[in-house]
Design a protein around this motif. Sequence first.
Motif, PDB file in Angstrom:
ATOM      1  N   ASP A  88      41.919  17.769 103.938  1.00 42.50           N
ATOM      2  CA  ASP A  88      41.769  18.324 102.590  1.00 42.50           C
ATOM      3  C   ASP A  88      42.906  17.785 101.738  1.00 42.50           C
ATOM      4  N   THR A  89      42.939  18.178 100.486  1.00 41.14           N
ATOM      5  CA  THR A  89      43.969  17.667  99.579  1.00 41.14           C
ATOM      6  C   THR A  89      45.123  18.633  99.400  1.00 41.14           C
ATOM      7  N   ALA A  90      45.106  19.763 100.098  1.00 42.78           N
ATOM      8  CA  ALA A  90      46.136  20.786  99.913  1.00 42.78           C
ATOM      9  C   ALA A  90      47.385  20.426 100.710  1.00 42.78           C
ATOM     10  N   LEU A  91      48.474  20.075 100.016  1.00 44.07           N
ATOM     11  CA  LEU A  91      49.723  19.787 100.703  1.00 44.07           C
ATOM     12  C   LEU A  91      50.380  21.077 101.191  1.00 44.07           C
ATOM     13  N   ARG A  92      50.277  22.123 100.427  1.00 45.65           N
ATOM     14  CA  ARG A  92      50.737  23.444 100.842  1.00 45.65           C
ATOM     15  C   ARG A  92      49.506  24.298 101.025  1.00 45.65           C
ATOM     16  N   VAL A  93      49.316  24.839 102.228  1.00 45.40           N
ATOM     17  CA  VAL A  93      48.112  25.604 102.515  1.00 45.40           C
ATOM     18  C   VAL A  93      48.063  26.835 101.613  1.00 45.40           C
ATOM     19  N   PRO A  94      47.010  27.008 100.815  1.00 41.31           N
ATOM     20  CA  PRO A  94      46.914  28.183  99.935  1.00 41.31           C
ATOM     21  C   PRO A  94      46.960  29.484 100.730  1.00 41.31           C
ATOM     22  N   GLN A  95      47.648  30.465 100.173  1.00 39.61           N
ATOM     23  CA  GLN A  95      47.775  31.782 100.794  1.00 39.61           C
ATOM     24  C   GLN A  95      47.089  32.799  99.882  1.00 39.61           C
ATOM     25  N   VAL A  96      45.947  33.309 100.334  1.00 39.21           N
ATOM     26  CA  VAL A  96      45.153  34.245  99.529  1.00 39.21           C
ATOM     27  C   VAL A  96      44.877  35.485 100.367  1.00 39.21           C
ATOM     28  N   THR A  97      45.218  36.651  99.839  1.00 41.04           N
ATOM     29  CA  THR A  97      44.921  37.893 100.546  1.00 41.04           C
ATOM     30  C   THR A  97      43.503  38.352 100.217  1.00 41.04           C
ATOM     31  N   THR A  98      42.963  39.201 101.066  1.00 42.89           N
ATOM     32  CA  THR A  98      41.614  39.712 100.818  1.00 42.89           C
ATOM     33  C   THR A  98      41.590  40.623  99.586  1.00 42.89           C
ATOM     34  N   ALA A  99      42.709  41.285  99.303  1.00 41.53           N
ATOM     35  CA  ALA A  99      42.749  42.190  98.140  1.00 41.53           C
ATOM     36  C   ALA A  99      42.638  41.414  96.837  1.00 41.53           C
ATOM     37  N   GLU A 100      43.196  40.200  96.793  1.00 41.61           N
ATOM     38  CA  GLU A 100      43.157  39.438  95.546  1.00 41.61           C
ATOM     39  C   GLU A 100      41.989  38.452  95.491  1.00 41.61           C
ATOM     40  N   TRP A 101      41.303  38.249  96.632  1.00 38.47           N
ATOM     41  CA  TRP A 101      40.212  37.273  96.636  1.00 38.47           C
ATOM     42  C   TRP A 101      39.050  37.772  95.792  1.00 38.47           C
ATOM     43  N   GLN A 102      38.517  36.880  94.985  1.00 36.41           N
ATOM     44  CA  GLN A 102      37.295  37.137  94.227  1.00 36.41           C
ATOM     45  C   GLN A 102      36.509  35.840  94.126  1.00 36.41           C
ATOM     46  N   LEU A 103      35.202  35.960  94.022  1.00 31.99           N
ATOM     47  CA  LEU A 103      34.342  34.802  93.784  1.00 31.99           C
ATOM     48  C   LEU A 103      33.629  35.010  92.458  1.00 31.99           C
ATOM     49  N   ASN A 104      34.017  34.235  91.473  1.00 27.95           N
ATOM     50  CA  ASN A 104      33.430  34.331  90.143  1.00 27.95           C
ATOM     51  C   ASN A 104      32.194  33.435  90.085  1.00 27.95           C
ATOM     52  N   ILE A 105      31.018  34.001  89.821  1.00 27.11           N
ATOM     53  CA  ILE A 105      29.760  33.240  89.788  1.00 27.11           C
ATOM     54  C   ILE A 105      29.253  33.232  88.354  1.00 27.11           C
ATOM     55  N   HIS A 106      29.081  32.050  87.801  1.00 22.82           N
ATOM     56  CA  HIS A 106      28.730  31.932  86.383  1.00 22.82           C
ATOM     57  C   HIS A 106      27.988  30.624  86.157  1.00 22.82           C
ATOM     58  N   GLY A 107      27.745  30.323  84.889  1.00 18.58           N
ATOM     59  CA  GLY A 107      27.041  29.081  84.548  1.00 18.58           C
ATOM     60  C   GLY A 107      25.586  29.330  84.232  1.00 18.58           C
ATOM     61  N   MET A 108      24.689  28.533  84.824  1.00 18.30           N
ATOM     62  CA  MET A 108      23.272  28.619  84.517  1.00 18.30           C
ATOM     63  C   MET A 108      22.619  29.723  85.349  1.00 18.30           C
ATOM     64  N   VAL A 109      23.007  30.961  85.023  1.00 10.63           N
ATOM     65  CA  VAL A 109      22.487  32.135  85.728  1.00 10.63           C
ATOM     66  C   VAL A 109      22.136  33.219  84.711  1.00 10.63           C
ATOM     67  N   ASP A 110      21.259  34.114  85.108  1.00 14.65           N
ATOM     68  CA  ASP A 110      20.883  35.235  84.234  1.00 14.65           C
ATOM     69  C   ASP A 110      21.888  36.371  84.301  1.00 14.65           C
ATOM     70  N   ARG A 111      22.520  36.550  85.469  1.00 16.79           N
ATOM     71  CA  ARG A 111      23.390  37.710  85.676  1.00 16.79           C
ATOM     72  C   ARG A 111      24.713  37.281  86.320  1.00 16.79           C
ATOM     73  N   PRO A 112      25.635  36.779  85.547  1.00 20.46           N
ATOM     74  CA  PRO A 112      26.945  36.402  86.120  1.00 20.46           C
ATOM     75  C   PRO A 112      27.570  37.607  86.823  1.00 20.46           C
ATOM     76  N   ARG A 113      28.299  37.332  87.889  1.00 20.58           N
ATOM     77  CA  ARG A 113      28.936  38.445  88.602  1.00 20.58           C
ATOM     78  C   ARG A 113      30.198  37.940  89.290  1.00 20.58           C
ATOM     79  N   THR A 114      31.018  38.879  89.686  1.00 16.75           N
ATOM     80  CA  THR A 114      32.221  38.570  90.450  1.00 16.75           C
ATOM     81  C   THR A 114      32.169  39.343  91.759  1.00 16.75           C
ATOM     82  N   LEU A 115      32.188  38.614  92.861  1.00 14.51           N
ATOM     83  CA  LEU A 115      32.179  39.233  94.183  1.00 14.51           C
ATOM     84  C   LEU A 115      33.607  39.518  94.617  1.00 14.51           C
ATOM     85  N   THR A 116      33.865  40.708  95.116  1.00  7.03           N
ATOM     86  CA  THR A 116      35.143  41.031  95.726  1.00  7.03           C
ATOM     87  C   THR A 116      34.985  41.002  97.246  1.00  7.03           C
ATOM     88  N   TRP A 117      36.099  41.137  97.945  1.00 10.30           N
ATOM     89  CA  TRP A 117      36.053  41.183  99.406  1.00 10.30           C
ATOM     90  C   TRP A 117      35.213  42.382  99.880  1.00 10.30           C
TER      91      TRP A 117
END
Length: 504
Positions: free
Chosen positions: A221-250
Amino acid sequence: MEQAARRIIAGLIAAGAALAAGQLTAAAVAPDSAPFFAVGNMVVDHTPAAVREWVIGVFGTSDKAVLFACLSAVIAALAAAAGLVERERRYGSALIAALGVIGALAAATRPTGGFTWVWPSAIAAVAGVLVLRVLVGRSDDAHEDAPDRRKFFGAAAVFAAASAGAYWLGSRWSKGAVVAEERREATLPAPVAPTAPLPAGIDVKGAVPYITSNADFYRIDTALRVPQVTTAEWQLNIHGMVDRPRTLTWTDLNAMAATQRAVTLTCVSNEIGGDLIGNAMWTGFPIKPILESVGVHHDADMLLSTSTDGWTAGTPLDVLIDGRDAILAIAMNGTPLPVEHGYPVRQVVPGLYGYVSATKWVVDWEITRFDKARAYWTVRGWSARGPIKTGCRIDAPRAGGRLGTGTQIIAGTAWAQHRGITKVEVRVDQEPWQEARLAPEYSIDTWRQWWIPLQFASGQSTSGEHVITARATDGTGEVQTEESAPPAPDGATGWPRTLVRVDA
């Protein structure tokens, strides 16, 4: 000569102080804003594809270590030069300040960067200049005076120790320790659709293990420093060509029905016969229902996924909804994802090279079109869709191996993800092809092992070097092509060959 050596030492310690100050400041701003990693990431992003392929081909998964070593050598050389030229006109200070500006620009222009990312490089430059001026002043005072020389080396030792301590604190204050503890405490959801047990005979003697351990799984991969993401802060933002944009949490993700599937992943940089391929048991959540929940527009054809560090991949939408086991994975071989492999969430999509599908640390989905958006590697000339090509590898004997006469077992691995393998053939030199025996097929989305007993008769005609060649046929009837091509722009092709010596 002695004074020049002291000046070089002063420059090196000043550079260490600068890097330590930058690391410590970055712990409060953002880990990737540290000047060392910011500049390293800039180098990666602007390295021509041909050079990157050469580095991966030569050094494999050690490519990042090589980059770190080269970057450290350049910094050391510039630091030594700064110490040598730090005279009345302060050329060394100017050089360190210029490096600080480069680091600040590199950090601020990162995909996830911003104005605050300038601070680690700015503070690093200030620290470097101050330490350089103090030590060079002590060095000049110590020209002929032994007590002053001791003062110089004493000050140098204090600055070196302080820099090491600051760097250690910056590393400790990062989220790495938090994420590591979270992984240790994590419990995995029970899959609603667990995978079937592995059948007997699926592991062939001489071939690599059918399941690749987490420790042995390739990482490109291109990550020189491995990203550190906790489950509490993780979110998946879904947008673009969709009818119902949403954000998924853990929490949202884990409320869904989990599944477990074996899937073989392959890097597009894998050379013929290479080892940038691995097979694991992945636990996660199907992507198709998530896409259905947002109402994807009928004319959309790409999912542009983004990692937390800004890396992007463009995945054809049709392969995410055609019934294959495309998932958001949270576990690998029965344990939470290793941080290096995408903790807490990554994509796993059978049948596509990783550069168009296997986004680690995924935090954003834009539903779009291939004629409107391009991803990280397609901007750099790689093909847009990246289906994995039919391939195989000879695992035993190794190139240069020595064989005796009589029956010798040739073994290996073949793959054609989401098409399956129906045949592998082997030949010695230009003799007729012989069909190998195949291990049980567990899934068309995983590799398949093979072996063949070959007879080497005693005698002068058999003794010496021989070339063993293999080729695979996939579930559609397509035979692996002999035509040799490099990995760029859409995957290497050719037949694997290994040279052995028979002692008759």
